[in-house]
Design an enzyme around this catalytic site. Structure first.
Site, PDB file in Angstrom:
ATOM      1  N   GLN A  46     -32.704  12.687 -53.632  1.00 42.56           N
ATOM      2  CA  GLN A  46     -31.474  13.412 -53.947  1.00 42.56           C
ATOM      3  C   GLN A  46     -31.231  14.477 -52.886  1.00 42.56           C
ATOM      4  OE1 GLN A  46     -31.111  14.624 -58.093  1.00 42.56           O
ATOM      5  NE2 GLN A  46     -30.165  16.548 -57.486  1.00 42.56           N
ATOM      6  N   ASP A  47     -29.984  14.584 -52.428  1.00 45.27           N
ATOM      7  CA  ASP A  47     -29.566  15.660 -51.523  1.00 45.27           C
ATOM      8  C   ASP A  47     -28.637  16.591 -52.288  1.00 45.27           C
ATOM      9  OD1 ASP A  47     -30.950  14.432 -49.490  1.00 45.27           O
ATOM     10  OD2 ASP A  47     -29.221  14.088 -48.212  1.00 45.27           O
ATOM     11  N   HIS A  61     -36.774  29.077 -58.086  1.00 37.80           N
ATOM     12  CA  HIS A  61     -36.683  27.905 -58.952  1.00 37.80           C
ATOM     13  C   HIS A  61     -37.789  26.885 -58.681  1.00 37.80           C
ATOM     14  CE1 HIS A  61     -32.122  28.818 -58.614  1.00 37.80           C
ATOM     15  NE2 HIS A  61     -32.613  29.447 -59.660  1.00 37.80           N
ATOM     16  N   LYS A  71     -39.240  19.885 -51.548  1.00 38.25           N
ATOM     17  CA  LYS A  71     -37.909  20.064 -50.969  1.00 38.25           C
ATOM     18  C   LYS A  71     -37.998  20.244 -49.455  1.00 38.25           C
ATOM     19  CE  LYS A  71     -36.235  22.540 -55.046  1.00 38.25           C
ATOM     20  NZ  LYS A  71     -35.781  23.841 -55.556  1.00 38.25           N
ATOM     21  N   TYR A 131     -30.424  20.721 -49.188  1.00 38.50           N
ATOM     22  CA  TYR A 131     -31.823  20.376 -49.393  1.00 38.50           C
ATOM     23  C   TYR A 131     -31.992  18.980 -49.942  1.00 38.50           C
ATOM     24  CZ  TYR A 131     -30.766  22.713 -53.912  1.00 38.50           C
ATOM     25  OH  TYR A 131     -30.204  23.133 -55.085  1.00 38.50           O
TER      26      TYR A 131
END
Length: 182
Positions: A46-47, A61, A71, A131
Site C-alpha cells: 500500500q502507498d 503511529h 514503512k 510512504y
C-alpha cells in the site's frame, strides 16, 4: 542508491542517485533489488500520501501485531523532520528515537521496520509526504504514543502549544503507560 544504517538497528536512511540536467532531475525512488540487497525482503502492499501545513505533527503511529507495518517514507514537496521510536520491548534501544530531515531537495528516504512508532513534523509551509507500507491499514490495530512524551524527549522544532496535532494523537498514552506488543 546509498543505504546508511542509523544508530538503531533496522532503521535506514536511503539516498538515491539523482541525475540533474537542464530539464530537471531524475532518480530511481525504489528498487526492490537494491532494497533487498541492503535491507531485506519487504513486500510493500500500500502507498499513502498526506499533505500538511507548517507546524503539523502527525504521530507517533503504529499498528499492533498481527498487522504491524514496516514503512518506507519520503517527502516529495517541502520539508519534514521524520521520527522513528523503537517500541521493541527486548531491544537495547527501546524508547529511543532516530530523526532525519526529509525534503524535496535532499530526496532522502527513511525505512522504519515493524516494531516502531512513526511520526513527522512539517517544517515548510506545505509538505507532501509519501510512504510505502508492507501491511494494509487495519483500524482495529491502530496505536500510538504521545509525541510530546517527556520520557521520549524528542526534539521537535514546533512547541507543544503551537503544534497542530489531531485530537486522536493528543490522546495517545505515554511510553510509561504503554505495554508494547512488539
Amino acid at each position: 542508491m546509498k543505504v546508511t544504517p542509523t544508530k538503531i538497528e533496522g532503521v535506514f536512511i536511503i539516498e538515491p542517485r539523482v541525475f540533474l540536467d537542464e530539464r530537471g532531475y531524475f532518480f530511481e525512488s525504489f528498487s526492490k533489488r537494491v532494497f533487498e540487497e541492503h535491507i531485506g525482503k519487504v513486500n510493500f502492499v500500500q502507498d499513502n500520501e498526506s499533505c500538511s501545513t507548517k507546524g503539523v505533527i502527525r504521530g507517533l503511529h503504529f499498528q499492533r501485531p498481527p498487522y504491524s507495518q514496516a514503512k518506507l517514507v519520503r517527502c516529495v514537496v517541502g520539508k519534514v523532520r521524520d521520527v522513528a521510536v523503537d517500541l521493541r520491548k527486548d531491544s537495547p534501544t527501546f524508547g529511543q528515537y532516530v530523526a532525519v530531515e526529509l525534503s524535496e531537495e535532499n530526496h532522502l528516504q527513511f525505512f522504519i521496520p515493524k516494531g516502531f512508532a512513526h511520526g513527522f513534523e512539517v517544517l515548510s509551509d506545505v509538505a507532501v509526504f509519501q510512504y510505502k507500507c508492507d501491511e494494509y491499514y487495519h483500524p482495529e490495530s491502530d496505536g500510538g504514543i504521545l509525541a510530546f512524551d517527556p520520557q521520549l524527549n524528542i526534539e521537535w522544532f514546533t512547541s507543544h502549544n503551537e503544534a497542530v496535532i489531531s485530537d486522536k494523537d493528543k490522546k495517545h498514552p505515554r511510553l510509561s503507560e504503554f505495554d508494547s506488543p512488539f
